[in-house]
Design an enzyme around this catalytic site. Structure first.
Site, PDB file in Angstrom:
ATOM      1  N   ALA A  66       0.871  -1.172   0.000  1.00 23.92           N
ATOM      2  CA  ALA A  66       0.000   0.000   0.000  1.00 23.92           C
ATOM      3  C   ALA A  66       0.910   1.224   0.000  1.00 23.92           C
ATOM      4  O   ALA A  66       2.055   1.158   0.461  1.00 23.92           O
ATOM      5  CB  ALA A  66      -0.884  -0.019   1.239  1.00 23.92           C
ATOM      6  N   GLY A 111       0.651  -4.840   1.064  1.00 22.67           N
ATOM      7  CA  GLY A 111      -0.532  -4.903   0.205  1.00 22.67           C
ATOM      8  C   GLY A 111      -0.255  -5.580  -1.133  1.00 22.67           C
ATOM      9  O   GLY A 111      -1.163  -6.135  -1.746  1.00 22.67           O
ATOM     10  N   GLU A 114      -0.562  -9.145  -0.433  1.00 23.11           N
ATOM     11  CA  GLU A 114      -1.988  -9.387  -0.157  1.00 23.11           C
ATOM     12  C   GLU A 114      -2.805  -9.375  -1.443  1.00 23.11           C
ATOM     13  O   GLU A 114      -3.710 -10.190  -1.619  1.00 23.11           O
ATOM     14  CB  GLU A 114      -2.484  -8.318   0.828  1.00 23.11           C
ATOM     15  CG  GLU A 114      -1.825  -8.479   2.192  1.00 23.11           C
ATOM     16  CD  GLU A 114      -2.069  -7.302   3.119  1.00 23.11           C
ATOM     17  OE1 GLU A 114      -1.743  -6.151   2.727  1.00 23.11           O
ATOM     18  OE2 GLU A 114      -2.587  -7.506   4.223  1.00 23.11           O
ATOM     19  N   GLU A 134       4.707  -4.943   7.346  1.00 21.11           N
ATOM     20  CA  GLU A 134       3.979  -3.817   7.973  1.00 21.11           C
ATOM     21  C   GLU A 134       4.452  -3.535   9.386  1.00 21.11           C
ATOM     22  O   GLU A 134       4.428  -2.398   9.855  1.00 21.11           O
ATOM     23  CB  GLU A 134       2.472  -4.107   7.989  1.00 21.11           C
ATOM     24  CG  GLU A 134       1.794  -4.066   6.624  1.00 21.11           C
ATOM     25  CD  GLU A 134       1.802  -5.400   5.892  1.00 21.11           C
ATOM     26  OE1 GLU A 134       2.609  -6.290   6.250  1.00 21.11           O
ATOM     27  OE2 GLU A 134       0.999  -5.546   4.959  1.00 21.11           O
TER      28      GLU A 134
HETATM   29  N1  CAA Z   1       4.655   3.127  -0.830  1.00 16.12           N
HETATM   30  C1  CAA Z   1       5.068   4.265  -1.420  1.00 16.12           C
HETATM   31  N2  CAA Z   1       6.224   4.366  -2.114  1.00 16.12           N
HETATM   32  C2  CAA Z   1       6.992   3.277  -2.194  1.00 16.12           C
HETATM   33  C3  CAA Z   1       6.646   2.066  -1.585  1.00 16.12           C
HETATM   34  C4  CAA Z   1       5.412   2.019  -0.889  1.00 16.12           C
HETATM   35  N3  CAA Z   1       4.945   0.893  -0.314  1.00 16.12           N
HETATM   36  N4  CAA Z   1       7.625   1.149  -1.814  1.00 16.12           N
HETATM   37  C5  CAA Z   1       8.560   1.783  -2.539  1.00 16.12           C
HETATM   38  N5  CAA Z   1       8.182   3.080  -2.780  1.00 16.12           N
HETATM   39  C6  CAA Z   1       8.920   4.104  -3.515  1.00 16.12           C
HETATM   40  C7  CAA Z   1      10.094   4.631  -2.717  1.00 16.12           C
HETATM   41  O1  CAA Z   1       9.687   5.621  -1.793  1.00 16.12           O
HETATM   42  C8  CAA Z   1      10.973   5.165  -3.821  1.00 16.12           C
HETATM   43  O2  CAA Z   1      10.446   6.393  -4.237  1.00 16.12           O
HETATM   44  P1  CAA Z   1      11.449   7.688  -4.368  1.00 16.12           P
HETATM   45  O3  CAA Z   1      12.363   7.297  -5.495  1.00 16.12           O
HETATM   46  O4  CAA Z   1      10.520   8.807  -4.704  1.00 16.12           O
HETATM   47  O5  CAA Z   1      12.164   7.807  -3.075  1.00 16.12           O
HETATM   48  C9  CAA Z   1      10.741   4.186  -4.968  1.00 16.12           C
HETATM   49  O6  CAA Z   1       9.489   3.528  -4.672  1.00 16.12           O
HETATM   50  C10 CAA Z   1      11.821   3.128  -5.081  1.00 16.12           C
HETATM   51  O7  CAA Z   1      11.925   2.478  -3.802  1.00 16.12           O
HETATM   52  P2  CAA Z   1      13.338   2.315  -3.026  1.00 16.12           P
HETATM   53  O8  CAA Z   1      14.252   3.418  -3.389  1.00 16.12           O
HETATM   54  O9  CAA Z   1      13.008   2.121  -1.580  1.00 16.12           O
HETATM   55  O10 CAA Z   1      13.854   0.976  -3.696  1.00 16.12           O
HETATM   56  P3  CAA Z   1      14.879  -0.082  -3.035  1.00 16.12           P
HETATM   57  O11 CAA Z   1      15.262  -0.994  -4.139  1.00 16.12           O
HETATM   58  O12 CAA Z   1      15.945   0.604  -2.282  1.00 16.12           O
HETATM   59  O13 CAA Z   1      13.984  -0.905  -1.965  1.00 16.12           O
HETATM   60  C11 CAA Z   1      12.019  -2.069  -1.204  1.00 16.12           C
HETATM   61  C12 CAA Z   1      12.933  -1.703  -2.418  1.00 16.12           C
HETATM   62  C13 CAA Z   1      12.761  -3.006  -0.268  1.00 16.12           C
HETATM   63  C14 CAA Z   1      10.798  -2.773  -1.780  1.00 16.12           C
HETATM   64  C15 CAA Z   1      11.636  -0.771  -0.474  1.00 16.12           C
HETATM   65  O14 CAA Z   1      11.116   0.154  -1.416  1.00 16.12           O
HETATM   66  C16 CAA Z   1      10.593  -0.955   0.606  1.00 16.12           C
HETATM   67  O15 CAA Z   1      10.892  -1.436   1.674  1.00 16.12           O
HETATM   68  N6  CAA Z   1       9.328  -0.549   0.319  1.00 16.12           N
HETATM   69  C17 CAA Z   1       8.262  -0.578   1.311  1.00 16.12           C
HETATM   70  C18 CAA Z   1       7.760  -1.989   1.525  1.00 16.12           C
HETATM   71  C19 CAA Z   1       6.682  -1.994   2.592  1.00 16.12           C
HETATM   72  O16 CAA Z   1       6.896  -1.654   3.733  1.00 16.12           O
HETATM   73  N7  CAA Z   1       5.451  -2.394   2.182  1.00 16.12           N
HETATM   74  C20 CAA Z   1       4.323  -2.444   3.072  1.00 16.12           C
HETATM   75  C21 CAA Z   1       3.523  -1.157   2.983  1.00 16.12           C
HETATM   76  S1  CAA Z   1       2.248  -1.042   4.215  1.00 16.12           S
HETATM   77  C22 CAA Z   1       1.001  -1.993   3.610  1.00 16.12           C
HETATM   78  O17 CAA Z   1       1.075  -2.544   2.535  1.00 16.12           O
HETATM   79  C23 CAA Z   1      -0.198  -2.090   4.520  1.00 16.12           C
HETATM   80  C24 CAA Z   1      -1.140  -3.198   4.208  1.00 16.12           C
HETATM   81  O18 CAA Z   1      -1.254  -4.186   4.885  1.00 16.12           O
HETATM   82  C25 CAA Z   1      -1.994  -3.119   3.051  1.00 16.12           C
END
Ligand code: CAA
Length: 260
Positions: A66, A111, A114, A134
C-alpha cells in the site's frame, strides 16, 4: 474510464492488467484501487473474456505495498470511518467470479503480497519476493495478509514473516504452497498468459464453479463445503457444456463450448 496507474489490454479471451507506477514500485494508492475495481468489473462483464492476469510493470516489483506516502499523514479516524482497504475485498475479490492469476514479477510486499494472494493462484518469477513487512512501519497487514498467508503457508511461516518482516523468495514460496509455479522472469508473462488462455478456453460456467468450490474450502466447515460442492456439481450437470463435454468424450471428438 481512462486509466493512469494501470494498463489494460486483451489478448484473445485473456485480459492483461498491469500495475503501472514503476517509479513507486507499483505501490497501491487509492487511485490504483479505484482503477483496478473498474478494470475487474469490465473484465467480469465482458463475455468474450474468460480469465485475467494481473502483473506489475518493470522488472523490480509486482507491488511494494500500500502507498506509504498516502497513508503517512492520514488521521486514524479516516482509516476507520472510511473503512480503509475494505474495497479490495468487497469490490474486487467478491464480485470477480471469473478466474484470475497474479503473475508476480518481483517484490510483492505488504498490500502487494496481499493483492497477489487475492488472485485465484500465483505464478511467480524466480526473482519474486513475498513479505508482510507492515510491522516495521508500526502497523500490521490490513488487506488480508495475516489471514490468507496463514492459510497458504501455515502458522509457523506466516507468524515468522509477520513478526520479523522477513521476505520469502520464490523457491521457498513454492515449496510452502504460496505459489503454484516458479518460472524464469523472462518467461513469466508468456507462461502466465498461456495458462490463462487454457482456463479461458474451458467451459465458462464450469470454470466459475470450480473457482467457487475451491474458495469455499477456506470459508466454511468441511461438512458444509462438501454439501456445497455436491450441489454445485449437480447444478453444472444441467448445462449445455456438460452435455457437449460428455458427448464429445464418448464420440472421441473435441468439445465445442457455448459457455451456457
Ligand atoms: N509506498 C510508497 N512508495 C513506495 C513504496 C510504498 N509501499 N515502496 C517503494 N516506494 C517508492 C520509494 O519511496 C521510492 O520512491 P522515491 O524514489 O521517490 O524515493 C521508490 O518507490 C523506489 O523504492 P526504493 O528506493 O526504496 O527501492 P529499493 O530498491 O531501495 O527498496 C524495497 C525496495 C525493499 C521494496 C523498499 O522500497 C521498501 O521497503 N518498500 C516498502 C515496503 C513496505 O513496507 N510495504 C508495506 C507497505 S504497508 C502496507 O502494505 C499495509 C497493508 O497491509 C496493506
Amino acid at each position: 474510464m481512462s486509466y493512469e496507474t494501470i494498463l489494460v489490454e486483451t489478448r484473445g479471451a485473456v485480459t492483461l492488467i498491469t500495475l503501472n507506477r514503476p517509479q513507486a514500485l507499483n505501490a497501491l494508492n487509492s487511485q490504483v484501487c479505484a482503477e483496478l475495481i473498474d478494470a475487474f468489473a469490465a473484465f467480469e462483464a465482458d463475455n468474450s473474456q474468460g480469465c485475467a492476469v494481473l502483473t506489475g510493470s518493470g522488472e523490480k516489483a509486482f507491488a511494494a505495498g500500500a502507498d506509504i506516502k498516502e497513508m503517512a499523514e492520514k488521521p486514524a479516524a479516516d482509516f476507520f470511518l472510511g473503512d480503509f482497504f475494505a474495497e479490495w475485498q468487497s469490490s474486487i475479490v467478491k464480485p470477480t467470479r471469473k478466474p484470475w492469476i497474479a503473475a508476480v514479477n518481483g517484490f510483492a510486499l505488504g498490500g502487494g503480497c496481499e493483492l497477489a494472494m487475492m488472485a485465484d493462484f500465483i505464478i511467480a518469477s524466480d526473482t519474486a519476493r513475498f513479505g508482510q513487512p507492515e510491522i516495521k512501519l508500526g502497523v500490521a497487514p490490513g488487506m488480508g495478509g495475516s489471514q490468507r498467508l496463514t492459510r497458504a503457508v501455515g502458522k509457523a511461516k506466516a507468524m515468522e514473516m509477520c513478526l520479523t518482516g522477513r521476505m520469502m523468495g520464490a523457491q521457498e514460496a513454492e515449496s510452502a504452497g504460496l505459489v503454484a509455479r516458479v518460472v524464469p522472469l523472462a518467461d513469466l508473462l508468456e507462461d502466465t498468459l498461456k495458462t490463462a488462455a487454457v482456463i479461458a478456453a474451458m467451459p465458462r460456467m464450469a470454470a466459475m464453479v470450480n473457482k467457487e468450490m475451491v474458495n469455499i474450502a477456506f470459508e466454511t466447515t468441511l461438512e458444509q463445503s462438501l454439501l456445497t460442492e455436491r450441489r454445485l456439481f449437480q447444478i453444472l450437470t444441467a448445462t449445455q457444456d456438460k452435455a457437449e463435454g460428455m458427448a464429445a468424450f464418448v464420440e472421441k471428438r473435441k468439445p465445442v463450448w457455448t459457455g451456457r
